[in-house]
Design an enzyme around this catalytic site. Sequence first.
Site, mmCIF file in Angstrom:
data_model
loop_
_atom_site.group_PDB
_atom_site.id
_atom_site.type_symbol
_atom_site.label_atom_id
_atom_site.label_comp_id
_atom_site.label_asym_id
_atom_site.label_seq_id
_atom_site.Cartn_x
_atom_site.Cartn_y
_atom_site.Cartn_z
ATOM 1 N N GLU A 180 0.826 -1.192 0.000
ATOM 2 C CA GLU A 180 0.000 0.000 0.000
ATOM 3 C C GLU A 180 0.867 1.252 0.000
ATOM 4 O OE1 GLU A 180 -4.193 -1.169 1.847
ATOM 5 O OE2 GLU A 180 -2.686 -0.901 3.370
ATOM 6 N N CYS A 215 3.598 8.471 1.266
ATOM 7 C CA CYS A 215 4.077 7.491 2.229
ATOM 8 C C CYS A 215 4.259 6.165 1.492
ATOM 9 C CB CYS A 215 3.026 7.390 3.334
ATOM 10 S SG CYS A 215 3.396 6.176 4.579
ATOM 11 N N CYS A 224 5.879 -7.272 7.741
ATOM 12 C CA CYS A 224 7.004 -6.802 8.569
ATOM 13 C C CYS A 224 7.424 -7.941 9.474
ATOM 14 C CB CYS A 224 6.558 -5.588 9.395
ATOM 15 S SG CYS A 224 7.916 -4.766 10.260
ATOM 16 N N CYS A 270 5.381 -4.766 16.416
ATOM 17 C CA CYS A 270 4.984 -3.706 17.336
ATOM 18 C C CYS A 270 3.489 -3.907 17.635
ATOM 19 C CB CYS A 270 5.256 -2.348 16.712
ATOM 20 S SG CYS A 270 6.993 -2.190 16.239
ATOM 21 N N CYS A 301 0.599 -1.832 15.886
ATOM 22 C CA CYS A 301 0.675 -1.611 14.433
ATOM 23 C C CYS A 301 0.008 -2.738 13.666
ATOM 24 C CB CYS A 301 2.152 -1.497 14.031
ATOM 25 S SG CYS A 301 2.378 -1.397 12.247
ATOM 26 N N CYS A 309 -1.573 6.167 9.683
ATOM 27 C CA CYS A 309 -0.377 5.481 10.179
ATOM 28 C C CYS A 309 -0.745 4.184 10.867
ATOM 29 C CB CYS A 309 0.313 6.292 11.268
ATOM 30 S SG CYS A 309 0.836 7.868 10.786
#
Length: 384
Positions: free
Chosen positions: A110, A124, A131, A135, A138, A360
């Site tokens: 994305e 962005c 990942c 975290c 997230c 975010c």
Amino acid sequence: MTIALDLASANRPAPTPSLAGMTREELRSALIDAGLVEEKKAKMRAEQLWRWIYHHGVTDFDAMTNVSKDLRAALETRFTLDRPRVVERLVSVDGTRKYLIELAPGVECETVFIPSVGRSGALCVSSQVGCTLNCTFCHTGTQPLVRNLTAAEIVAQVMIARDDIGEWPSTNEDRQITNIVFMGMGEPLYNLDHVAKSIDIISDGEGIQIGRRRITVSTSGVVPKIVELGERTGTMLAISLHATNDPLRDELVPLNKKYPIAELMDAIRAYPDLSNARRVTFEYVMLKGVNDSLAEAKALVRLLKGIPSKINLIPFNPWPNSPYECSDWDTIEAFAEVVNRAGYASPIRTPRGRDIFAACGQLRSESKKVSAAERRKAERAVAG
Ligand code: SAH
Ligand code: SF4
């Protein structure tokens, strides 16, 4: 089932390679290897192509008017100027645009364009699909790493956004994409070779022309790569801090167990060319009752002492089944005031594009795990 898939992919003809996303050297080699250009003319030809691809953003060889008709026709048979396919394009009520991009069958990332007030805006970009880090606040962290993006795939995200917003050629004075932030999916410092190469292309003065000082790379704290990032790319640094003591940061950003806060701070201090004109951005997500007390605001100020910094307070953006809530607005403002009074700029990042799940930490491609319809249903439930 697996056998059927393997056979299908074995029988599929290799796709025609795209020149969009290549470095100058790759363009040169591609021309020579394809037998289209003699070696001694290849550099000049690569330079011409570079201008058409990255300055003008052309998607058709016929637009390359200073390239002979014959060569254009030959290029057409061996290469394309295609970008990866945009499978979904969403525009938020606040103007934020989100692109879901298919890099290969079942591999999606994305990219989000965030227009700002005035004429500037940030794109962005993602550096990985998924990942490896987890975290806890997230959404991307809930998606296992599918793979690193190539430099060409990172550059393609910029080209796709430029195509969509209509910003070619690069000298267009009304350009809205003025800044690039590596704050999409993934940990850029775990893919530094490709990230650095993509930055060389994006910042080139004869091409896309987004200067290195307008590019920010955000990391959750991969300590051994921080100085190297600065030396290789000359970009701005952002650190996802989120906590001021190790026990809490261990919980929120598990990478902290490997590289605790003191080591992280040392690496940041060693980042090349830090100054008041070139500050580190510290990102701090505001989690209700977790990291948002005034005592923590004061601890943050103490921790950053001596580092040219600005602090970006990010209201937590929820995602399906996320384990946190966003701090109350009053709490965020009180926190910001402590930081401001200590002399740090501490803008509260206005959540953008929440309605299209582009804010975010909300990015997560399904890459075959859940159907798009199921995902949209879950997103609608949270966006309320
Ligand atoms: N992996 C890199 C870059 C991508 S994350 C990094 O962690 O820095 C971009 C930013 O969004 C990071 O500061 C991250 O901590 C923050 N973020 C992640 N999830 C969030 C959420 N749910 N709400 C608000 N910010 C979030
Ligand atoms: Fe990965 Fe960054 Fe999300 Fe952490 S915040 S899981 S490092 S993308």
